[in-house]
Design a protein around this motif. Structure first.
Motif, PDB file in Angstrom:
ATOM      1  N   LEU A 152       4.315  12.172  -1.487  1.00 61.51           N
ATOM      2  CA  LEU A 152       4.749  11.240  -1.326  1.00 61.51           C
ATOM      3  C   LEU A 152       5.016  10.071  -0.852  1.00 61.51           C
ATOM      4  O   LEU A 152       3.862   8.418  -1.052  1.00 61.51           O
ATOM      5  CB  LEU A 152       6.400  11.158  -1.799  1.00 61.51           C
ATOM      6  N   PRO A 153       4.943  10.212   0.691  1.00 62.71           N
ATOM      7  CA  PRO A 153       4.619   9.140   2.034  1.00 62.71           C
ATOM      8  C   PRO A 153       3.227   8.511   1.559  1.00 62.71           C
ATOM      9  O   PRO A 153       2.738   7.485   1.878  1.00 62.71           O
ATOM     10  CB  PRO A 153       4.974   9.633   2.916  1.00 62.71           C
ATOM     11  N   ILE A 154       1.642  10.033   1.619  1.00 59.11           N
ATOM     12  CA  ILE A 154       0.519   9.855   0.909  1.00 59.11           C
ATOM     13  C   ILE A 154       0.171   8.944   0.032  1.00 59.11           C
ATOM     14  O   ILE A 154      -0.219   8.073   0.102  1.00 59.11           O
ATOM     15  CB  ILE A 154      -0.402  10.648   1.323  1.00 59.11           C
ATOM     16  N   VAL A 155       0.464   8.996  -0.688  1.00 61.77           N
ATOM     17  CA  VAL A 155       0.465   8.200  -2.428  1.00 61.77           C
ATOM     18  C   VAL A 155       0.582   7.163  -2.107  1.00 61.77           C
ATOM     19  O   VAL A 155      -0.287   6.349  -2.700  1.00 61.77           O
ATOM     20  CB  VAL A 155       1.335   9.198  -3.449  1.00 61.77           C
ATOM     21  N   VAL A 156       2.007   6.604  -1.596  1.00 59.38           N
ATOM     22  CA  VAL A 156       2.927   4.873  -0.952  1.00 59.38           C
ATOM     23  C   VAL A 156       1.885   4.006  -0.067  1.00 59.38           C
ATOM     24  O   VAL A 156       1.416   3.459  -0.705  1.00 59.38           O
ATOM     25  CB  VAL A 156       4.008   5.409  -0.372  1.00 59.38           C
ATOM     26  N   LEU A 157       1.325   5.424   0.588  1.00 60.51           N
ATOM     27  CA  LEU A 157       0.231   4.438   1.642  1.00 60.51           C
ATOM     28  C   LEU A 157      -0.889   3.939   1.260  1.00 60.51           C
ATOM     29  O   LEU A 157      -1.654   2.737   0.983  1.00 60.51           O
ATOM     30  CB  LEU A 157      -0.196   5.766   2.769  1.00 60.51           C
ATOM     31  N   LEU A 158      -1.672   5.167  -0.339  1.00 57.97           N
ATOM     32  CA  LEU A 158      -2.760   4.342  -0.554  1.00 57.97           C
ATOM     33  C   LEU A 158      -2.478   3.749  -1.913  1.00 57.97           C
ATOM     34  O   LEU A 158      -3.846   3.439  -2.119  1.00 57.97           O
ATOM     35  CB  LEU A 158      -3.102   6.201  -1.589  1.00 57.97           C
ATOM     36  N   PHE A 159      -1.736   4.011  -2.245  1.00 54.15           N
ATOM     37  CA  PHE A 159      -1.646   3.183  -3.620  1.00 54.15           C
ATOM     38  C   PHE A 159      -1.145   1.598  -3.062  1.00 54.15           C
ATOM     39  O   PHE A 159      -2.555   0.743  -3.712  1.00 54.15           O
ATOM     40  CB  PHE A 159      -0.375   3.751  -4.381  1.00 54.15           C
ATOM     41  N   THR A 193      -8.334  -1.511   0.398  1.00 60.75           N
ATOM     42  CA  THR A 193      -9.421  -1.779   1.102  1.00 60.75           C
ATOM     43  C   THR A 193      -9.771  -0.989   1.749  1.00 60.75           C
ATOM     44  O   THR A 193     -11.419  -0.546   2.509  1.00 60.75           O
ATOM     45  CB  THR A 193      -8.101  -2.339   2.316  1.00 60.75           C
ATOM     46  N   LEU A 194      -9.393   0.510   1.475  1.00 57.59           N
ATOM     47  CA  LEU A 194      -9.555   1.471   1.136  1.00 57.59           C
ATOM     48  C   LEU A 194     -10.925   1.984   0.723  1.00 57.59           C
ATOM     49  O   LEU A 194     -12.226   2.373   1.496  1.00 57.59           O
ATOM     50  CB  LEU A 194      -9.266   3.106   1.011  1.00 57.59           C
ATOM     51  N   LEU A 195     -11.412   1.454  -0.706  1.00 57.28           N
ATOM     52  CA  LEU A 195     -12.619   1.397  -1.422  1.00 57.28           C
ATOM     53  C   LEU A 195     -13.930   0.845  -0.842  1.00 57.28           C
ATOM     54  O   LEU A 195     -14.680   0.883  -1.043  1.00 57.28           O
ATOM     55  CB  LEU A 195     -12.527   1.415  -2.657  1.00 57.28           C
ATOM     56  N   GLY A 196     -12.974  -0.675  -0.497  1.00 59.01           N
ATOM     57  CA  GLY A 196     -13.484  -1.425   0.651  1.00 59.01           C
ATOM     58  C   GLY A 196     -14.311  -1.197   1.288  1.00 59.01           C
ATOM     59  O   GLY A 196     -15.803  -1.283   1.474  1.00 59.01           O
ATOM     60  N   PHE A 197     -13.962   0.281   1.760  1.00 55.03           N
ATOM     61  CA  PHE A 197     -14.558   0.361   3.615  1.00 55.03           C
ATOM     62  C   PHE A 197     -15.564   1.242   2.701  1.00 55.03           C
ATOM     63  O   PHE A 197     -17.117   1.707   3.286  1.00 55.03           O
ATOM     64  CB  PHE A 197     -13.935   1.634   3.617  1.00 55.03           C
ATOM     65  N   ILE A 198     -16.084   1.947   1.529  1.00 54.30           N
ATOM     66  CA  ILE A 198     -17.267   2.869   1.965  1.00 54.30           C
ATOM     67  C   ILE A 198     -18.501   1.756   1.131  1.00 54.30           C
ATOM     68  O   ILE A 198     -19.475   1.771   1.320  1.00 54.30           O
ATOM     69  CB  ILE A 198     -16.515   3.616   0.506  1.00 54.30           C
ATOM     70  N   GLY A 199     -18.129   0.376  -0.031  1.00 51.37           N
ATOM     71  CA  GLY A 199     -19.069  -0.926   0.002  1.00 51.37           C
ATOM     72  C   GLY A 199     -18.045  -1.980  -0.862  1.00 51.37           C
ATOM     73  O   GLY A 199     -17.214  -1.092  -1.199  1.00 51.37           O
ATOM     74  N   PRO A 200     -18.616  -3.049  -0.609  1.00 51.81           N
ATOM     75  CA  PRO A 200     -18.096  -3.913  -1.674  1.00 51.81           C
ATOM     76  C   PRO A 200     -17.914  -3.335  -3.277  1.00 51.81           C
ATOM     77  O   PRO A 200     -17.275  -3.844  -3.909  1.00 51.81           O
ATOM     78  CB  PRO A 200     -18.652  -4.859  -1.064  1.00 51.81           C
ATOM     79  N   GLU A 201     -19.271  -3.047  -3.560  1.00 51.58           N
ATOM     80  CA  GLU A 201     -18.881  -2.561  -5.006  1.00 51.58           C
ATOM     81  C   GLU A 201     -18.064  -1.729  -5.475  1.00 51.58           C
ATOM     82  O   GLU A 201     -17.885  -1.790  -6.599  1.00 51.58           O
ATOM     83  CB  GLU A 201     -19.972  -2.212  -5.585  1.00 51.58           C
ATOM     84  N   PHE A 202     -17.247  -1.073  -4.553  1.00 54.24           N
ATOM     85  CA  PHE A 202     -16.510  -0.166  -4.911  1.00 54.24           C
ATOM     86  C   PHE A 202     -14.669  -0.856  -5.172  1.00 54.24           C
ATOM     87  O   PHE A 202     -13.782   0.191  -4.953  1.00 54.24           O
ATOM     88  CB  PHE A 202     -16.330   1.150  -4.308  1.00 54.24           C
ATOM     89  N   ARG A 203     -15.033  -2.000  -4.675  1.00 50.03           N
ATOM     90  CA  ARG A 203     -13.554  -2.564  -4.986  1.00 50.03           C
ATOM     91  C   ARG A 203     -12.718  -2.678  -6.249  1.00 50.03           C
ATOM     92  O   ARG A 203     -11.837  -2.800  -6.709  1.00 50.03           O
ATOM     93  CB  ARG A 203     -13.565  -4.006  -4.589  1.00 50.03           C
ATOM     94  N   ALA A 204     -13.780  -2.249  -7.410  1.00 50.33           N
ATOM     95  CA  ALA A 204     -13.877  -2.587  -9.019  1.00 50.33           C
ATOM     96  C   ALA A 204     -12.630  -1.364  -9.335  1.00 50.33           C
ATOM     97  O   ALA A 204     -12.230  -1.601  -9.950  1.00 50.33           O
ATOM     98  CB  ALA A 204     -14.991  -2.473  -9.449  1.00 50.33           C
ATOM     99  N   ALA A 205     -13.348  -0.087  -7.947  1.00 50.51           N
ATOM    100  CA  ALA A 205     -12.142   0.791  -8.420  1.00 50.51           C
ATOM    101  C   ALA A 205     -10.341   0.775  -8.526  1.00 50.51           C
ATOM    102  O   ALA A 205     -10.158   2.078  -8.280  1.00 50.51           O
ATOM    103  CB  ALA A 205     -12.753   2.230  -8.164  1.00 50.51           C
ATOM    104  N   ALA A 206     -10.613  -0.084  -7.576  1.00 48.54           N
ATOM    105  CA  ALA A 206      -8.641  -0.424  -6.979  1.00 48.54           C
ATOM    106  C   ALA A 206      -8.029   0.421  -8.158  1.00 48.54           C
ATOM    107  O   ALA A 206      -6.923   1.175  -7.621  1.00 48.54           O
ATOM    108  CB  ALA A 206      -8.572  -1.507  -6.232  1.00 48.54           C
ATOM    109  N   PRO A 207      -7.975  -0.697  -9.219  1.00 54.04           N
ATOM    110  CA  PRO A 207      -6.656   0.022 -10.706  1.00 54.04           C
ATOM    111  C   PRO A 207      -7.083   1.058 -11.026  1.00 54.04           C
ATOM    112  O   PRO A 207      -5.912   1.597 -11.665  1.00 54.04           O
ATOM    113  CB  PRO A 207      -7.382  -1.099 -11.639  1.00 54.04           C
ATOM    114  N   LEU A 208      -7.916   1.925 -10.881  1.00 54.30           N
ATOM    115  CA  LEU A 208      -8.412   3.261 -11.359  1.00 54.30           C
ATOM    116  C   LEU A 208      -7.491   4.033 -10.439  1.00 54.30           C
ATOM    117  O   LEU A 208      -6.903   4.793 -10.316  1.00 54.30           O
ATOM    118  CB  LEU A 208     -10.140   3.624 -11.647  1.00 54.30           C
TER     119      LEU A 208
END
Length: 449
Positions: free
Chosen positions: A310-317, A322-337
């Protein structure tokens, strides 16, 4: 303070198992980060398609044999007898023979299947790597089940989930491997070494003595065949949704989908370490008809899982983009997924003990019916969701369909076994427990266990 220490001692295997799973998830993420950051979504899609296809095909090969092995082989712990060496040879031989048949099938159809998945983006020697990973994953999945049945949970977790991504990550950090092709070759080579170690280690816990527990292949089949579709259904969403994204939307979009799915299910993957540790305990309790203990174990699994997730899911949500953008800017589009997968996996894991109890209590056919319904729904609706609603629609469907199956398992356990997995209460008629002294250990077989 004493209560905390007592709690840690009580659940030490589960906690260490979680740590191993978490380390494997971190290693997998670092591999994904390296490929995605340096080569982009297309390369990430290629790597994911090869490794996940091998993983799924290994599930086809093993079927429910791993669950059958845990269910029957763990009786050695309850009755304090060794495991027959021939029993292990039969289970392992069957699984590897099934894997060989799948490899032969791939040899005849690979041009069509891989063209459908990869289009023109198949990595060099991709078929050879896929066949090797299939054999490796089949072996480690089966031997990990054997080791869990003998109470060697930590070694089992290491073999099944950590060794391969862990050593590949180490080679990346040391700069020994750099390109996508080298990552794939290293994955296959380390997998072969891990599989060899797992087989040798499994045979250490067997014996040829007369009092060893002998499990006929027929007994394993009676348990494993109904669970075959269950095993497929539990693992289908990962591979099939990825394959659907690749075939319908392209390898690039499959790379985006895979990153979101991998992160969204990462914590629940770690929490599966808890479930694996409790599998043999629930099976042993079922063997002596101790349903009150089964109910308490189910509550422990649910509580530990939710406390972790539960606490980890809240933080990731909150930090998805931001997390996906750390991999690469094109990965930000996957945030809703990613947000969709996080919510779906939280609900799915809360209900996970119910499916395990059904499998261990002789309700394989009901397991099969629920899993078949889930599988059919995913098979039919996933291509439609991807075609009409793109990656977002595919993500919603992939997250929701397994949740429906889990809820059905909870209802079935409540009605048939009279167990509430949330409260840990058995509310049915009292049952007479059996003990090891009720059965003669000599000439013992798994028939009727």
């Amino acid at each position: 303070m004493r209560s905390v220490l007592a709690y840690v001692r009580l659940h030490i295997q589960s906690l260490v198992s979680i740590a191993i799973r978490a380390a494997s998830v971190l290693a997998g993420f670092l591999i994904t980060y390296y490929i995605g950051h340096n080569f982009g979504p297309l390369a990430n899609g290629q790597y994911a398609l090869l490794t996940q296809t091998a993983m799924f095909l290994s599930i086809l090969a093993v079927g429910g044999m791993d669950m059958a092995v845990v269910r029957h082989f763990s009786a050695t712990l309850a009755f304090k007898v060794p495991l027959s060496r021939s029993s292990l040879r039969r289970a392992l031989g069957y699984s590897l023979a099934a894997a060989a048949l799948i490899v032969a099938f791939l040899g005849f159809t690979h041009s069509y299947i891989l063209q459908l998945l990869f289009s023109t983006y198949m990595p060099p020697h991709g078929v050879m790597i896929l066949a090797t990973l299939l054999g490796v994953r089949t072996t480690t999945r089966l031997t990990a089940a054997v080791l869990r049945s003998q109470g060697r949970h930590l070694v089992a977790q290491t073999v099944e989930v950590f060794s391969i991504p862990g050593f590949v990550t180490l080679l990346l950090l040391l700069g020994v491997i750099e390109s996508l092709e080298e990552v794939l070759y290293a994955t296959a080579a380390i997998g072969v070494l891990t599989a060899a170690f797992a087989v040798l280690h499994s045979f250490l816990f067997t014996s040829s003595s007369k009092n060893a527990l002998d499990v006929p292949l027929s007994a394993l089949f009676r348990t494993s065949l109904p669970l075959w579709l269950t095993a497929i259904a539990l693992n289908l969403a990962d591979w099939y949704s990825l394959a659907t994204a690749a075939a319908t939307l392209g390898v690039y979009d499959a790379g985006l989908f895979r990153v979101a799915f991998q992160i969204g299910t990462a914590m629940s993957f770690s929490a599966m370490g808890i479930l694996n540790v409790f599998t043999a305990q629930i099976s042993a309790a079922m063997a002596v008809h101790d349903v009150d203990r089964v109910a308490r174990l189910a509550r422990s699994v649910t509580g530990l899982t939710m406390g972790l997730l539960l606490p980890i899911v809240v933080l990731l949500f909150v930090g998805a983009e931001t997390l996906l953008g750390f991999i690469g800017p094109e990965f930000r589009a996957a945030a809703p997924l990613l947000e969709i997968f996080l919510v779906g996996q939280l609900v799915f894991m809360a209900a996970a003990p119910a499916g395990l109890i059904l499998a261990m209590s002789g309700h394989e056919r009901l397991n099969l019916a629920i899993s078949a319904s889930v599988t059919a729904g995913l098979l039919v609706l996933a291509p439609l969701a991807a075609h009409y609603y793109g990656l977002f629609g595919l993500a919603v469907l992939t997250a929701c369909v397994p949740v429906c199956g889990s809820i059905a398992n909870v209802v079935a356990v409540w009605r048939l076994q009279k167990i509430n997995i949330i409260t840990g209460r058995y509310f049915g008629e009292p049952r007479m427990r059996t003990t090891a002294s009720d059965r003669a250990p000599s000439a013992m077989t798994a028939e009727g266990l």
